[in-house]
Design a protein around this motif. Structure first.
Motif, PDB file in Angstrom:
ATOM      1  N   GLU B 175       0.461  -0.625  -0.261  1.00 52.30           N
ATOM      2  CA  GLU B 175       0.037   0.630   0.104  1.00 52.30           C
ATOM      3  C   GLU B 175       0.914   0.882  -0.110  1.00 52.30           C
ATOM      4  O   GLU B 175       0.594   1.932  -0.984  1.00 52.30           O
ATOM      5  N   ASP B 176       2.128   1.406   1.419  1.00 54.01           N
ATOM      6  CA  ASP B 176       2.500   2.489   0.221  1.00 54.01           C
ATOM      7  C   ASP B 176       3.700   2.584  -0.516  1.00 54.01           C
ATOM      8  O   ASP B 176       3.019   4.228  -0.773  1.00 54.01           O
ATOM      9  N   PHE B 177       3.637   1.419  -1.553  1.00 56.95           N
ATOM     10  CA  PHE B 177       4.015   1.686  -2.586  1.00 56.95           C
ATOM     11  C   PHE B 177       3.583   2.261  -3.579  1.00 56.95           C
ATOM     12  O   PHE B 177       3.462   3.205  -4.296  1.00 56.95           O
ATOM     13  N   GLU B 178       1.336   1.381  -3.274  1.00 53.08           N
ATOM     14  CA  GLU B 178       1.048   2.456  -4.011  1.00 53.08           C
ATOM     15  C   GLU B 178       0.796   4.290  -4.288  1.00 53.08           C
ATOM     16  O   GLU B 178       0.643   4.785  -4.955  1.00 53.08           O
ATOM     17  N   LYS B 179       0.808   4.184  -2.747  1.00 53.14           N
ATOM     18  CA  LYS B 179       0.910   6.024  -2.145  1.00 53.14           C
ATOM     19  C   LYS B 179       1.483   6.213  -3.029  1.00 53.14           C
ATOM     20  O   LYS B 179       1.092   7.431  -3.792  1.00 53.14           O
ATOM     21  N   LEU B 180       2.837   6.440  -2.496  1.00 47.69           N
ATOM     22  CA  LEU B 180       4.457   6.506  -3.547  1.00 47.69           C
ATOM     23  C   LEU B 180       3.840   6.468  -4.856  1.00 47.69           C
ATOM     24  O   LEU B 180       3.540   8.177  -5.575  1.00 47.69           O
ATOM     25  N   CYS B 181       3.464   6.507  -5.742  1.00 42.99           N
ATOM     26  CA  CYS B 181       2.854   6.124  -6.922  1.00 42.99           C
ATOM     27  C   CYS B 181       2.068   7.106  -7.428  1.00 42.99           C
ATOM     28  O   CYS B 181       2.702   7.293  -8.211  1.00 42.99           O
ATOM     29  N   SER B 182       1.096   6.698  -6.633  1.00 38.31           N
ATOM     30  CA  SER B 182      -0.348   7.856  -6.978  1.00 38.31           C
ATOM     31  C   SER B 182       0.146   9.290  -6.896  1.00 38.31           C
ATOM     32  O   SER B 182      -0.322  10.342  -6.945  1.00 38.31           O
ATOM     33  N   GLN B 183       1.453   9.416  -5.481  1.00 37.31           N
ATOM     34  CA  GLN B 183       1.764  11.099  -5.196  1.00 37.31           C
ATOM     35  C   GLN B 183       2.136  11.156  -6.655  1.00 37.31           C
ATOM     36  O   GLN B 183       2.346  12.544  -7.158  1.00 37.31           O
ATOM     37  N   PHE B 184       3.694  10.249  -7.762  1.00 38.39           N
ATOM     38  CA  PHE B 184       3.488  10.830  -9.254  1.00 38.39           C
ATOM     39  C   PHE B 184       2.705  11.094 -10.058  1.00 38.39           C
ATOM     40  O   PHE B 184       2.581  11.757 -10.773  1.00 38.39           O
ATOM     41  N   ALA B 185       1.646   9.951 -10.192  1.00 39.42           N
ATOM     42  CA  ALA B 185       0.964  10.190 -11.227  1.00 39.42           C
ATOM     43  C   ALA B 185       0.114  11.169 -11.122  1.00 39.42           C
ATOM     44  O   ALA B 185      -0.063  11.993 -11.465  1.00 39.42           O
ATOM     45  N   ASP B 186      -0.376  12.242  -9.544  1.00 41.02           N
ATOM     46  CA  ASP B 186      -0.492  13.655  -9.133  1.00 41.02           C
ATOM     47  C   ASP B 186       0.531  14.174  -9.887  1.00 41.02           C
ATOM     48  O   ASP B 186      -0.371  15.552 -10.728  1.00 41.02           O
ATOM     49  N   HIS B 187       1.634  14.707 -10.593  1.00 43.17           N
ATOM     50  CA  HIS B 187       2.136  15.015 -10.931  1.00 43.17           C
ATOM     51  C   HIS B 187       2.370  14.983 -12.161  1.00 43.17           C
ATOM     52  O   HIS B 187       2.976  15.444 -13.172  1.00 43.17           O
ATOM     53  N   GLY B 188       1.966  13.620 -12.861  1.00 39.32           N
ATOM     54  CA  GLY B 188       1.824  13.510 -14.887  1.00 39.32           C
ATOM     55  C   GLY B 188       2.936  12.885 -14.638  1.00 39.32           C
ATOM     56  O   GLY B 188       3.540  12.759 -15.379  1.00 39.32           O
ATOM     57  N   THR B 189       3.522  11.853 -13.920  1.00 42.41           N
ATOM     58  CA  THR B 189       4.825  11.447 -13.545  1.00 42.41           C
ATOM     59  C   THR B 189       4.566   9.212 -13.615  1.00 42.41           C
ATOM     60  O   THR B 189       3.488   9.394 -12.384  1.00 42.41           O
ATOM     61  N   TYR B 190       5.339   8.548 -14.089  1.00 45.34           N
ATOM     62  CA  TYR B 190       4.956   7.400 -13.701  1.00 45.34           C
ATOM     63  C   TYR B 190       5.289   7.447 -12.408  1.00 45.34           C
ATOM     64  O   TYR B 190       6.641   7.197 -12.428  1.00 45.34           O
ATOM     65  N   GLY B 191       5.737   6.250 -11.597  1.00 46.32           N
ATOM     66  CA  GLY B 191       6.123   5.959 -10.154  1.00 46.32           C
ATOM     67  C   GLY B 191       6.509   4.906 -10.479  1.00 46.32           C
ATOM     68  O   GLY B 191       7.854   4.634  -9.258  1.00 46.32           O
ATOM     69  N   THR B 192       6.544   4.173 -10.985  1.00 47.85           N
ATOM     70  CA  THR B 192       7.074   2.914 -11.431  1.00 47.85           C
ATOM     71  C   THR B 192       7.237   2.470 -12.833  1.00 47.85           C
ATOM     72  O   THR B 192       6.587   2.890 -13.111  1.00 47.85           O
ATOM     73  N   VAL B 193       7.973   1.288 -12.910  1.00 46.31           N
ATOM     74  CA  VAL B 193       7.407   0.799 -13.854  1.00 46.31           C
ATOM     75  C   VAL B 193       8.098  -0.826 -14.111  1.00 46.31           C
ATOM     76  O   VAL B 193       8.008  -1.590 -13.204  1.00 46.31           O
ATOM     77  N   VAL B 194       6.961  -1.427 -15.104  1.00 47.95           N
ATOM     78  CA  VAL B 194       6.541  -3.217 -14.317  1.00 47.95           C
ATOM     79  C   VAL B 194       7.270  -3.380 -15.093  1.00 47.95           C
ATOM     80  O   VAL B 194       7.385  -3.806 -17.075  1.00 47.95           O
ATOM     81  N   PRO B 195       9.122  -4.646 -15.267  1.00 49.54           N
ATOM     82  CA  PRO B 195       9.102  -5.847 -16.488  1.00 49.54           C
ATOM     83  C   PRO B 195       7.998  -6.217 -16.474  1.00 49.54           C
ATOM     84  O   PRO B 195       7.558  -7.229 -15.900  1.00 49.54           O
ATOM     85  N   THR B 196       9.149  -7.343 -18.274  1.00 47.79           N
ATOM     86  CA  THR B 196       7.697  -8.694 -18.045  1.00 47.79           C
ATOM     87  C   THR B 196       8.993  -9.489 -18.484  1.00 47.79           C
ATOM     88  O   THR B 196       8.185 -10.694 -18.385  1.00 47.79           O
ATOM     89  N   VAL B 197       9.977  -9.302 -18.091  1.00 47.15           N
ATOM     90  CA  VAL B 197      11.110 -10.789 -18.187  1.00 47.15           C
ATOM     91  C   VAL B 197      11.016 -11.779 -16.388  1.00 47.15           C
ATOM     92  O   VAL B 197      10.554 -10.511 -15.458  1.00 47.15           O
ATOM     93  N   MET B 198      11.020 -12.644 -16.388  1.00 50.31           N
ATOM     94  CA  MET B 198      10.903 -13.335 -15.412  1.00 50.31           C
ATOM     95  C   MET B 198      11.907 -13.510 -14.812  1.00 50.31           C
ATOM     96  O   MET B 198      11.578 -12.920 -13.492  1.00 50.31           O
ATOM     97  N   ASP B 199      13.138 -12.755 -15.143  1.00 51.66           N
ATOM     98  CA  ASP B 199      14.255 -12.913 -14.013  1.00 51.66           C
ATOM     99  C   ASP B 199      14.142 -11.860 -13.171  1.00 51.66           C
ATOM    100  O   ASP B 199      14.494 -11.372 -12.313  1.00 51.66           O
ATOM    101  N   LYS B 200      13.305 -10.482 -13.289  1.00 54.00           N
ATOM    102  CA  LYS B 200      13.009  -9.899 -12.725  1.00 54.00           C
ATOM    103  C   LYS B 200      11.926  -9.655 -12.410  1.00 54.00           C
ATOM    104  O   LYS B 200      11.811  -9.207 -10.692  1.00 54.00           O
ATOM    105  N   LEU B 201      10.762 -10.309 -12.609  1.00 53.51           N
ATOM    106  CA  LEU B 201       9.467 -10.159 -11.963  1.00 53.51           C
ATOM    107  C   LEU B 201       9.931 -11.304 -10.564  1.00 53.51           C
ATOM    108  O   LEU B 201       9.027 -11.447  -9.892  1.00 53.51           O
ATOM    109  N   TYR B 202      10.966 -11.862 -10.748  1.00 49.65           N
ATOM    110  CA  TYR B 202      10.961 -13.145  -9.849  1.00 49.65           C
ATOM    111  C   TYR B 202      10.932 -12.600  -8.287  1.00 49.65           C
ATOM    112  O   TYR B 202      10.252 -13.151  -7.577  1.00 49.65           O
ATOM    113  N   THR B 203      11.449 -11.265  -8.131  1.00 50.65           N
ATOM    114  CA  THR B 203      11.469 -10.879  -6.401  1.00 50.65           C
ATOM    115  C   THR B 203       9.498 -10.437  -6.622  1.00 50.65           C
ATOM    116  O   THR B 203       9.313 -10.678  -5.219  1.00 50.65           O
ATOM    117  N   TYR B 204       9.388 -10.217  -7.306  1.00 53.35           N
ATOM    118  CA  TYR B 204       7.324  -9.705  -7.427  1.00 53.35           C
ATOM    119  C   TYR B 204       7.240 -11.348  -6.316  1.00 53.35           C
ATOM    120  O   TYR B 204       6.385 -10.743  -6.025  1.00 53.35           O
TER     121      TYR B 204
END
Lengths: 294, 420, 284
Positions: B175-204
């Motif tokens: 939730e903290d992370f989503e909140k952070l992202c929403s704050q960036f969204a308010d400024h018209g910027t992206y808070g993060t980026v989602v990879p599609t490669v499993m090597d990176k997604l594995y952490t999630y």
């Protein structure tokens, strides 16, 4: 005497053929035959191999869910690409041979993508196709077309690849058609004009039949090369999304070099060979009905 | 004539058979000096120069061993390496990455455990254990690692400053992370980026308690935990917290978005820090990966050097890779910013070099503790599996299919791949 | 009435011509956008290349990209290799293909057409699958990492044979027969009569071979080891890093790399069109 002549002919032929044929055997025929042998093995790109007969071919057609998919994609690509390429190349060739000046300049411009590294222009095309920011979407937006994620949507990714490929490839055929059109004697066209034929009629009655052999040649060669489409899909989408642009040779390449299944890849190559062969023979058959030779 | 044609055909096939079954050719080399060939992937001329310096270091230490470096680009390496291994007589020293290791090690590489056991002065305990594990098959070690790293979260410090947001050091829940992202969204910027490669997604996945690999080597991607994880990431995109993927052919798409300053945070390993500094024009900070809904976890990966099975000089090659991964070499690598060294004793060199990067030391050190850092041990045929997953994840994140349907589809193909 | 008609006749073609050129120029411009994009990107600072929204021009002219492209890999060496290899390949292709084309078109021997069909058939096998067997053969020859490996496997081309054969079929037999009666052997008539007539189709083959060799990537990647024989495409791909691509550097290198092959096209295009016309590929 007759025999002597035959032998002499044979000797001359051998002399003329040998440089090319030795190279051809070594560098083409042997690897090709080897790939056929490899296709009968469970042949990892490196490591232990095992003879399995036709199992690779059986797996391709019965087990592999991706193979029908890449076959379908490749067929769509070949059909659309060849049709668009030929029509556009022919239209531009007709147009360019009709203007008196600057034909060479335009010709060079349309040939330019042929010599440009696709790894560079591929990236630019990705930017052109970008949702929201890309030129293409902004242009279409003027006409009220909604924003499209061209390369990111399974439904449109292949069309984007085809558009890019036509851009890249039609210059080649255009040159061939220009050459064909120039070879038509002016007198024949003049004669038709005097008989009251309009431009369209001149095209249908004179030009088209006369360049039909080159159209035939272009179609045959373009079909062969487009079945082997690889660079564009590799660089633009790597076959994605969800394999919507995965093509036969890309899949083959991945099997051979990424998944390290050389035997399977070789089997795929021979299936591709069979398909292209059938198509080419079919075209040869059709040629008799549609192509006019003098 | 027909006879002639038949003979020719038979000859081709026969020669083909002979060549096809062939092994390597004989090698030249004088008795005194042994020349070892080393195939390496590099990303810049500078990097190639640095590797050459390490190769020279081998000769300095062992005057009768000469190491000859040949380089390719990253993608080219994975075409060239299998060809070299297939062709017989491949280069003696080879680069290997832990995520690809399973497909290569047993068939192409020389087992090293015996060499290590017989060698009193290698001090194998100095290497981070997780990465040794990643470069082994079972108990057998195949490569000596030079770099490793846990996944951490990089952030664009300038962007946080610009919008007056606190640096993301204190994120404790999704939730903290989503909140952070929403704050960036308010400024018209992206808070993060989602990879599609499993090597990176594995952490999630690890964070939500979903392990990708069962003990029997099967891979399961469509159970409810994984679907939830993917739906969560999909949600980030749908809510405008992360950009929708537009470049499906590019494994580095998420990285490039970060370099360009289009997104505020992204996940990557410390190995990329030097590169980020070169490619971007803002100050960068590092913190731990945001926790998943169950755990705080981080995937650990890395790479090392191995020896090809067919080498004529296994002993010399072992000495060479031992020198390439020695304390001396690794501290040089760390000093150039090329790697977070796999040896614990010289890790500080890397931290000192990047002393200007906020939070680097703590984030990395915490992430590699045994209860957080999880080595990424892939099953066999991983490249084909991961490609399949990526292909379907792209379709999910772009919005073509639902998470469930996409993952079901991936599972079907994966079962086919691993069932063979 | 009469005058109006004359006016029309004079002006209409001019207007039409102008319209033709305007439309063509606009089309050519649109067509060139990806190409212009490449050059413009090569002049943007590296950190601005991927900025969204896309800006057409960078904040400044970043000539350092070209400098980087030049020093990223031994550009001069790679450029030389590319030119040298492309020229040698073309030479080999022209010599061997014209000879075999001659045999396939003008000499009579049994099994000719069967052999020729086999030649053609190999065009249909994708390179990706023959490349590893070929690599093994090169290893056997000890040709790994040599110019020979870059030139010969590519130079002996079935396509070239096909092209030359098609052209040579169109030369009337009477010409050669006359020479034969004068006592010319096949070799002499080939060199003295056939080759000079085949100039433009040789040029066609030369262009095709040159451009193909120039663009080739997979084979050079696999067969080269050191920088000694590497070619430009390998250099361009070097910008593709593990952690992202240096796009502005890549575009700079690509922009330079197209110049030689485009020059070859411009210089020989006159012959190209003529050559295609005469080979019968272009119609008759």
């Amino acid at each position: 005497m007759q025999l002597g002549k035959n032998q002499r002919n044979m000797l001359t032929a051998v002399g003329f053929l040998s440089p090319n044929i030795i190279g051809f055997m070594l560098f083409t025929a042997i690897p090709v035959v080897q790939s056929l042998i490899i296709s009968l093995y469970d042949w990892p790109t490196f490591g232990e191999r095992k003879f399995i007969g036709l199992q690779n071919y059986i797996d391709l057609f019965t087990k592999d869910p991706l193979f029908p998919k890449v076959m379908g994609n490749t067929s769509i690509y070949v059909f659309c690409y060849v049709a668009l390429n030929i029509v556009l190349a022919l239209a531009m060739a007709l147009w360019l041979t009709n203007i008196q000046r600057g034909e060479k300049l335009y010709r060079s411009v349309f040939f330019l993508p042929q010599v440009t590294p696709i790894v560079a222009t591929g990236m630019i095309w990705k930017w052109l196709f970008l949702p929201k920011y890309g030129i293409i979407n902004n242009f279409l937006g003027i006409f009220g077309v909604p924003d499209i994620n061209w390369l990111g949507t399974t439904g449109t990714a292949m069309s984007a690849i085809i558009i890019m490929s036509v851009w890249q490839g039609f210059g080649y055929n255009m040159i061939i058609f220009i050459a064909g059109l120039y070879a038509i004697p002016e007198s024949q066209i003049e004669a038709a004009r005097i008989d009251g034929a309009g431009k369209w009629q001149v095209f249908i009655k004179i030009k088209f039949p006369l360049i039909s052999p080159s159209i035939f040649f272009a179609i045959v060669m373009t079909v062969i090369s487009s079945f082997q489409v690889f660079d564009q899909t590799m660089i633009m989408t790597a076959g994605g999304p969800a394999n919507a642009t995965n093509t036969l040779v890309l899949y083959l390449y991945n099997n051979a070099f990424t998944y390290l299944k050389m035997g399977y890849a070789a089997a795929m190559a021979w299936v591709l060979f069979a398909i292209i062969m059938i198509f080419t023979l079919l075209q040869m058959r059709l040629q008799k009905d549609f192509v006019t030779y003098e | 004539m027909r006879k002639l044609m038949t003979t020719v055909c038979i000859m081709i096939i026969a020669t083909g058979m002979i060549f096809a079954g062939g092994t390597g050719e004989s090698k030249s080399g004088t008795a005194e000096t042994v020349t070892l060939r080393w195939l390496m992937q590099v990303s810049s001329a500078e990097e190639a120069r640095q590797w050459r310096e390490l190769a020279a270091g081998v000769t300095e230490r062992y005057p009768d061993i000469l190491v000859e470096l040949s380089t390719t680009d990253w993608n080219g390496y994975w075409t060239k390496l299998p060809s070299e291994l297939a062709g017989g007589n491949p280069p003696d020293i080879l680069y290997m990455q832990s995520m690809r290791a399973k497909d290569y090690l047993e068939a192409g590489f020389l087992p090293l455990s015996q060499y290590v056991a017989d060698d009193p002065d290698i001090n194998i305990a100095d290497f981070y254990s997780g990465i040794l594990e990643g470069l082994s098959i079972g108990e057998e070690l195949y490569c000596l690692p030079y770099d490793f790293g846990p996944y951490v979260m990089f952030y664009n410090q300038d962007l946080f400053d610009l919008y007056g947001l606190p640096y993301p050091d204190t994120i404790e829940t999704t939730e903290d992370f989503e909140k952070l992202c929403s704050q960036f969204a308010d400024h018209g910027t992206y808070g993060t980026v989602v990879p599609t490669v499993m090597d990176k997604l594995y952490t999630y996945f690890l964070g939500s308690g979903a392990s990708l690999f069962a003990a029997d080597g099967t891979v399961k991607v469509n159970d409810s935990r994984k679907i939830e994880t993917i739906e969560y990431l999909q949600g980030l995109i749908d809510q405008g917290y992360a950009p929708r993927i537009s470049d499906t052919g590019n494994n580095n798409w998420d990285r490039e978005q970060f370099y360009a300053g289009n997104v505020a945070t992204y996940l990557d390993g410390p190995w990329n820090l030097t590169n980020i500094k070169e490619k971007s024009s803002f100050a960068v900070g590092v913190t731990m990966v945001p926790p998943g809904n169950l755990y705080q976890r981080s995937q650990v990966a890395g790479s090392g050097f191995g020896i090809s099975k067919d080498t004529d000089y296994p002993g010399e090659a072992y000495l060479a890779i031992k020198e390439l991964t020695s304390k001396n070499s690794l501290s040089k690598l760390a000093g150039w910013g090329r790697a977070l060294p796999a040896r614990s004793s010289v890790r500080d060199v890397f931290y000192e070099l990047h002393a200007d990067v906020n939070g680097l030391h703590d984030a990395v050190e915490k992430s590699i503790t045994t209860d957080i850092g999880v080595p990424f041990i892939t099953p066999i045929r991983w490249q084909q599996v991961t490609n399949t997953i990526s292909q379907n994840l792209e379709a999910i994140f772009i919005g073509n299919v639902s998470a469930r349907k996409g993952l079901d589809n991936a599972q079907k193909i994966i079962d086919g791949i691993l069932g063979q | 009435m009469n005058e109006i008609k004359t006016n029309r006749q004079t002006y209409k073609p001019i207007i039409k011509k102008a319209a033709n050129h305007i439309v063509l120029t606009v089309l050519a411009f649109i067509f060139l956008i990806p190409f212009l994009g490449m050059v413009i990107t090569s002049l943007k600072p590296e950190t601005e290349v991927l900025l969204l929204p896309i800006r057409i021009f960078g904040s400044r002219l970043a000539m350092e990209n070209y400098q980087r492209a030049w020093t990223f890999f031994p550009f001069g060496q790679f450029l030389f290799n590319s030119v040298f290899i492309a020229l040698c390949t073309s030479l080999v292709a022209v010599i061997t293909s014209s000879m075999s084309g001659y045999a396939f078109s003008r000499l009579h021997f049994r099994g000719r057409d069967l052999l020729f069909t086999m030649y053609l058939g190999t065009l249909m096998i994708p390179q990706q699958v023959t490349v590893i067997p070929l690599f093994i053969i090169m290893r056997r020859f000890g040709w790994y990492d040599t110019y020979a490996a870059m030139v010969f496997p590519v130079g002996f081309t079935a396509f070239g044979t096909f092209l030359m054969r098609q052209f040579l079929l169109t030369i009337p037999y009477e010409i050669e027969d006359a020479a034969r009666i004068d006592g010319c052997g096949a070799v002499e008539s080939f060199i003295r009569i056939i080759l000079p007539m085949a100039k433009s189709s040789i040029a066609t083959l030369l262009i095709f071979t040159f451009i193909n060799s120039w663009k080739s990537f997979l084979w050079p990647l696999i067969i080269t080891g050191s920088d000694r024989v590497k070619t430009l495409p390998l250099g361009i791909y070097m910008f593709n890093g593990q952690y992202g691509t240096d796009w502005s550097g890549l575009m700079s290198a690509a922009s330079i790399a197209i110049i030689p092959s485009f020059l070859v096209f411009i210089l020989f295009q006159k012959y190209l069109v003529k050559g295609i016309t005469m080979t019968g590929l272009g119609g008759r």
